[in-house]
Design a protein around this motif. Structure first.
Motif, mmCIF file in Angstrom:
data_model
loop_
_atom_site.group_PDB
_atom_site.id
_atom_site.type_symbol
_atom_site.label_atom_id
_atom_site.label_comp_id
_atom_site.label_asym_id
_atom_site.label_seq_id
_atom_site.Cartn_x
_atom_site.Cartn_y
_atom_site.Cartn_z
ATOM 1 N N ARG A 293 0.860 -1.181 0.000
ATOM 2 C CA ARG A 293 0.000 0.000 0.000
ATOM 3 C C ARG A 293 0.892 1.225 0.000
ATOM 4 O O ARG A 293 2.018 1.182 0.509
ATOM 5 C CB ARG A 293 -0.896 0.027 1.234
ATOM 6 C CG ARG A 293 -1.893 -1.104 1.285
ATOM 7 C CD ARG A 293 -2.759 -0.986 2.552
ATOM 8 N NE ARG A 293 -3.687 -2.081 2.651
ATOM 9 C CZ ARG A 293 -4.889 -2.088 2.103
ATOM 10 N NH1 ARG A 293 -5.301 -1.045 1.419
ATOM 11 N NH2 ARG A 293 -5.689 -3.120 2.232
ATOM 12 N N ASN A 294 0.384 2.296 -0.554
ATOM 13 C CA ASN A 294 1.126 3.565 -0.554
ATOM 14 C C ASN A 294 2.546 3.391 -1.078
ATOM 15 O O ASN A 294 3.507 3.836 -0.467
ATOM 16 C CB ASN A 294 1.147 4.177 0.848
ATOM 17 C CG ASN A 294 -0.248 4.456 1.352
ATOM 18 O OD1 ASN A 294 -1.095 4.903 0.602
ATOM 19 N ND2 ASN A 294 -0.485 4.163 2.618
ATOM 20 N N THR A 295 2.651 2.707 -2.199
ATOM 21 C CA THR A 295 3.962 2.428 -2.800
ATOM 22 C C THR A 295 3.917 2.796 -4.277
ATOM 23 O O THR A 295 2.944 2.515 -4.972
ATOM 24 C CB THR A 295 4.324 0.941 -2.638
ATOM 25 O OG1 THR A 295 4.340 0.620 -1.248
ATOM 26 C CG2 THR A 295 5.680 0.628 -3.235
ATOM 27 N N VAL A 296 5.000 3.396 -4.740
ATOM 28 C CA VAL A 296 5.151 3.753 -6.148
ATOM 29 C C VAL A 296 6.031 2.703 -6.817
ATOM 30 O O VAL A 296 7.070 2.313 -6.273
ATOM 31 C CB VAL A 296 5.804 5.156 -6.295
ATOM 32 C CG1 VAL A 296 6.119 5.463 -7.749
ATOM 33 C CG2 VAL A 296 4.899 6.223 -5.697
ATOM 34 N N VAL A 297 5.593 2.233 -7.986
ATOM 35 C CA VAL A 297 6.398 1.320 -8.793
ATOM 36 C C VAL A 297 7.054 2.156 -9.884
ATOM 37 O O VAL A 297 6.365 2.839 -10.644
ATOM 38 C CB VAL A 297 5.541 0.207 -9.424
ATOM 39 C CG1 VAL A 297 6.414 -0.731 -10.268
ATOM 40 C CG2 VAL A 297 4.784 -0.574 -8.363
ATOM 41 N N GLU A 298 8.368 2.091 -9.946
ATOM 42 C CA GLU A 298 9.121 2.831 -10.961
ATOM 43 C C GLU A 298 9.709 1.836 -11.957
ATOM 44 O O GLU A 298 10.311 0.842 -11.559
ATOM 45 C CB GLU A 298 10.241 3.622 -10.285
ATOM 46 C CG GLU A 298 11.068 4.458 -11.226
ATOM 47 C CD GLU A 298 12.169 5.193 -10.481
ATOM 48 O OE1 GLU A 298 11.956 6.350 -10.100
ATOM 49 O OE2 GLU A 298 13.236 4.571 -10.279
ATOM 50 N N GLN A 299 9.485 2.100 -13.263
ATOM 51 C CA GLN A 299 9.997 1.232 -14.327
ATOM 52 C C GLN A 299 10.786 2.052 -15.332
ATOM 53 O O GLN A 299 10.466 3.206 -15.600
ATOM 54 C CB GLN A 299 8.846 0.568 -15.082
ATOM 55 C CG GLN A 299 8.193 -0.573 -14.378
ATOM 56 C CD GLN A 299 7.161 -1.229 -15.270
ATOM 57 O OE1 GLN A 299 6.267 -0.556 -15.787
ATOM 58 N NE2 GLN A 299 7.267 -2.538 -15.434
ATOM 59 N N ASP A 300 11.813 1.389 -15.918
ATOM 60 C CA ASP A 300 12.554 2.035 -16.996
ATOM 61 C C ASP A 300 11.831 1.790 -18.327
ATOM 62 O O ASP A 300 10.758 1.179 -18.360
ATOM 63 C CB ASP A 300 14.015 1.577 -17.025
ATOM 64 C CG ASP A 300 14.191 0.094 -17.352
ATOM 65 O OD1 ASP A 300 13.250 -0.545 -17.865
ATOM 66 O OD2 ASP A 300 15.297 -0.425 -17.113
ATOM 67 N N SER A 301 12.412 2.247 -19.403
ATOM 68 C CA SER A 301 11.763 2.135 -20.719
ATOM 69 C C SER A 301 11.664 0.689 -21.218
ATOM 70 O O SER A 301 10.926 0.403 -22.162
ATOM 71 C CB SER A 301 12.517 2.982 -21.746
ATOM 72 O OG SER A 301 13.852 2.558 -21.842
ATOM 73 N N ASN A 302 12.377 -0.247 -20.588
ATOM 74 C CA ASN A 302 12.306 -1.669 -20.947
ATOM 75 C C ASN A 302 11.385 -2.453 -20.016
ATOM 76 O O ASN A 302 11.449 -3.679 -19.977
ATOM 77 C CB ASN A 302 13.706 -2.292 -20.914
ATOM 78 C CG ASN A 302 14.611 -1.715 -21.972
ATOM 79 O OD1 ASN A 302 14.186 -1.477 -23.096
ATOM 80 N ND2 ASN A 302 15.859 -1.463 -21.610
ATOM 81 N N ASN A 303 10.570 -1.751 -19.232
ATOM 82 C CA ASN A 303 9.640 -2.353 -18.260
ATOM 83 C C ASN A 303 10.332 -3.069 -17.102
ATOM 84 O O ASN A 303 9.728 -3.905 -16.445
ATOM 85 C CB ASN A 303 8.647 -3.288 -18.942
ATOM 86 C CG ASN A 303 7.638 -2.555 -19.776
ATOM 87 O OD1 ASN A 303 7.347 -1.384 -19.526
ATOM 88 N ND2 ASN A 303 7.113 -3.214 -20.779
ATOM 89 N N ARG A 304 11.582 -2.757 -16.856
ATOM 90 C CA ARG A 304 12.293 -3.310 -15.710
ATOM 91 C C ARG A 304 11.990 -2.449 -14.486
ATOM 92 O O ARG A 304 12.058 -1.223 -14.542
ATOM 93 C CB ARG A 304 13.800 -3.342 -15.959
ATOM 94 C CG ARG A 304 14.572 -4.068 -14.862
ATOM 95 C CD ARG A 304 16.010 -4.355 -15.241
ATOM 96 N NE ARG A 304 16.172 -4.941 -16.557
ATOM 97 C CZ ARG A 304 15.980 -6.227 -16.867
ATOM 98 N NH1 ARG A 304 15.592 -7.065 -15.949
ATOM 99 N NH2 ARG A 304 16.159 -6.666 -18.091
ATOM 100 N N ILE A 305 11.622 -3.082 -13.385
ATOM 101 C CA ILE A 305 11.314 -2.348 -12.167
ATOM 102 C C ILE A 305 12.620 -1.875 -11.532
ATOM 103 O O ILE A 305 13.479 -2.691 -11.186
ATOM 104 C CB ILE A 305 10.484 -3.196 -11.193
ATOM 105 C CG1 ILE A 305 9.138 -3.524 -11.842
ATOM 106 C CG2 ILE A 305 10.302 -2.489 -9.857
ATOM 107 C CD1 ILE A 305 8.260 -4.451 -11.076
ATOM 108 N N THR A 306 12.759 -0.570 -11.428
ATOM 109 C CA THR A 306 14.001 0.022 -10.924
ATOM 110 C C THR A 306 13.889 0.475 -9.477
ATOM 111 O O THR A 306 14.911 0.657 -8.819
ATOM 112 C CB THR A 306 14.422 1.220 -11.795
ATOM 113 O OG1 THR A 306 13.355 2.161 -11.826
ATOM 114 C CG2 THR A 306 14.766 0.761 -13.209
#
Length: 175
Positions: free
Chosen positions: A18-31
């Motif tokens: 909860r209350n979490t941001v998922v950050e992805q690069d342009s290749n859909n890799r979770i960074t």
């Protein structure tokens, strides 16, 4: 880079953030997975959605040969593409494994809308696990929501947030 957030992020049956941001690069890799409770300010350039974010849906039948089906005995396997029954499915002691025999969201959404009542004994998290987490586990893929994995993110909408049951308005969209 894209950043997305929702009320809940489904990582596994045991990990719902909860209350979490998922950050992805342009290749859909979770960074990065950014817990908003630890931030002094909101993260910039974050898109907020209403629903549950999950990893991509995988079809087990679509991705294995017919000789490799022995593993299905360990799961309550339901093939919604082939099912013609009108009886409600009931939870068993085995984990639910849903198969649409497709990865196409338009087909999956049509099947879910048509057969949502058959799944009414399951909550939305069991349904999400049954078509994302367990297929990824069985197929030995690393497409779940965790650091450095590569996955397409999906947003699940159209469920009752008070009891986590699905309804006819259920819809899955690609983020």
């Amino acid at each position: 880079m894209k950043r997305v957030c929702s009320q809940q992020i489904f990582c596994s049956p045991d990990v719902i953030l909860r209350n979490t941001v998922v950050e992805q690069d342009s290749n859909n890799r979770i960074t990065n997975l950014i817990a908003l409770g630890n931030q002094l300010a909101e993260t910039s350039h974050t898109l907020f959605y209403d629903g549950i974010i999950s990893s991509e849906i995988m079809s087990v039948k679509f991705n294995i040969g017919s000789n490799d089906e022995n593993f299905l005995n360990d799961y309550q396997h339901i093939n919604l593409q082939l099912n013609t029954s009108d009886k409600l499915f009931k939870p068993e002691s085995k984990p639910l494994l849903l198969d649409f025999e497709s990865n196409d969201l338009s087909i999956i959404n049509a099947i879910l809308k048509e057969k949502y009542y058959l799944l009414s004994n399951f909550n939305v998290f069991e349904i999400i696990a049954g078509c994302t987490y367990y297929p990824n586990y069985i197929l030995n893929l690393s497409k779940e929501i965790k650091l450095f994995s590569k996955t397409n993110l999906l947003l699940w909408k159209g469920f009752h947030q008070t009891n986590n049951s699905i309804n006819r308005q259920i819809e899955i969209i690609r983020l």
